[in-house]
Design a protein around this motif. Structure first.
Motif, short mmCIF file in Angstrom:
data_model
loop_
_atom_site.label_atom_id
_atom_site.label_comp_id
_atom_site.label_asym_id
_atom_site.label_seq_id
_atom_site.Cartn_x
_atom_site.Cartn_y
_atom_site.Cartn_z
N ARG A 81 -2.97 2.95 -8.62
CA ARG A 81 -3.54 4.51 -8.39
C ARG A 81 -4.70 4.50 -7.39
NH1 ARG A 81 -3.37 9.15 -7.11
NH2 ARG A 81 -4.52 10.55 -8.14
N LEU A 82 -5.53 3.46 -7.31
CA LEU A 82 -6.59 3.44 -6.21
C LEU A 82 -5.86 3.33 -4.87
CD1 LEU A 82 -9.42 3.18 -5.17
CD2 LEU A 82 -9.43 0.80 -6.04
N ARG A 83 -4.84 2.00 -4.67
CA ARG A 83 -4.40 2.00 -3.53
C ARG A 83 -3.78 3.35 -3.07
NH1 ARG A 83 -1.26 -1.81 -5.06
NH2 ARG A 83 -2.93 -3.38 -4.63
N ALA A 84 -2.98 3.95 -4.08
CA ALA A 84 -2.24 5.11 -3.65
C ALA A 84 -2.80 6.25 -3.14
CB ALA A 84 -1.25 5.32 -4.79
N ASP B 67 -12.07 12.22 -6.06
CA ASP B 67 -11.67 13.56 -6.32
C ASP B 67 -10.19 13.38 -6.99
OD1 ASP B 67 -11.77 16.35 -6.98
OD2 ASP B 67 -11.03 16.86 -4.86
N ILE B 68 -10.13 12.48 -8.00
CA ILE B 68 -8.75 12.32 -8.48
C ILE B 68 -9.29 12.44 -10.47
CG2 ILE B 68 -7.61 11.21 -6.98
CD1 ILE B 68 -8.31 8.45 -8.20
N SER B 69 -8.27 12.51 -11.18
CA SER B 69 -8.65 12.55 -12.60
C SER B 69 -8.70 11.23 -12.90
CB SER B 69 -7.41 13.46 -13.44
OG SER B 69 -6.51 12.70 -13.29
N PHE B 70 -9.59 11.12 -14.18
CA PHE B 70 -9.90 9.74 -14.81
C PHE B 70 -8.39 9.25 -15.52
CE2 PHE B 70 -11.24 7.01 -18.50
CZ PHE B 70 -12.29 6.19 -17.60
N SER B 71 -7.69 10.20 -16.12
CA SER B 71 -6.52 9.73 -16.78
C SER B 71 -5.44 9.42 -15.85
CB SER B 71 -5.98 10.92 -17.49
OG SER B 71 -5.60 12.03 -16.67
#
Length: 178
Positions: A13-16, A62-66
């Motif tokens: 998710r971090l990389r994307a 600015d992304i959701s934790f889930s």
């Protein structure tokens, strides 16, 4: 979800997220307040971030934790124990919804765990409801003691803390983004 699954999900998710924005590790470090070295280790699955670090990353990008725990199918949300926060587990009840701008978690603290959470993005509001045990929610210098069935709503864009008064506490946390 195993520790390896957690590392992989967070790394992907971090990389994307960075690639979608054509963002370097340097830029991500500036936005999140997490060092370039640590972000690189997370992406390479060499390190699992603490929950506090993961919130800093989510807020800064600015992304959701889930979104860090979404399964491939998108609906398998089991309880997630964190390798670096062994006394805290999170289960995604409802993942982030772009229409409502909300997500919901069930959090379990054991061994009288004291979790410090950094400030989230401006305007983020949390709604906490204790299911079992006793929770101290510390916000803006005030302690709000919550027993089963009690709730508290607060602006989470300042640092705040969750402290298990009893050996184990379970609470629900609804996070609303602006």
């Amino acid at each position: 979800m195993s520790a390896d699954d957690i590392r992989e999900s967070i790394a992907e998710r971090l990389r994307a997220s960075r690639k979608e924005r054509e963002m370097s590790l340097d830029k991500a470090a500036l936005l999140t307040g997490v060092s370039k070295a640590m972000l690189g280790q997370i992406e390479r699955r060499e390190s699992a971030p603490t929950i506090a670090t993961l919130w800093k990353i989510a807020s800064g990008l600015d992304i959701s934790f889930s979104s860090f725990f979404a399964s491939k199918g998108g609906s398998d949300f089991r309880q997630v124990p964190f390798p670096n926060d062994r006394d805290m587990a999170i289960r995604v009840v409802f993942p982030f919804d772009a229409v409502t701008r909300m997500e919901m978690f069930e959090v379990t603290l054991t061994n009288r765990h004291h979790q410090r959470s950094p400030a989230h993005r401006f305007g983020v509001v949390e709604h906490v409801v204790t299911i079992s045990g006793v929770l101290d929610l510390i916000h803006e210098g005030r302690v709000h003691r919550l027993g089963p069935g009690q709730s508290h709503r607060f602006h989470a864009d300042v640092a705040h803390q969750y402290r298990a008064v009893t050996d184990t506490v379970v609470f629900q946390d609804i996070v609303c983004y602006t």
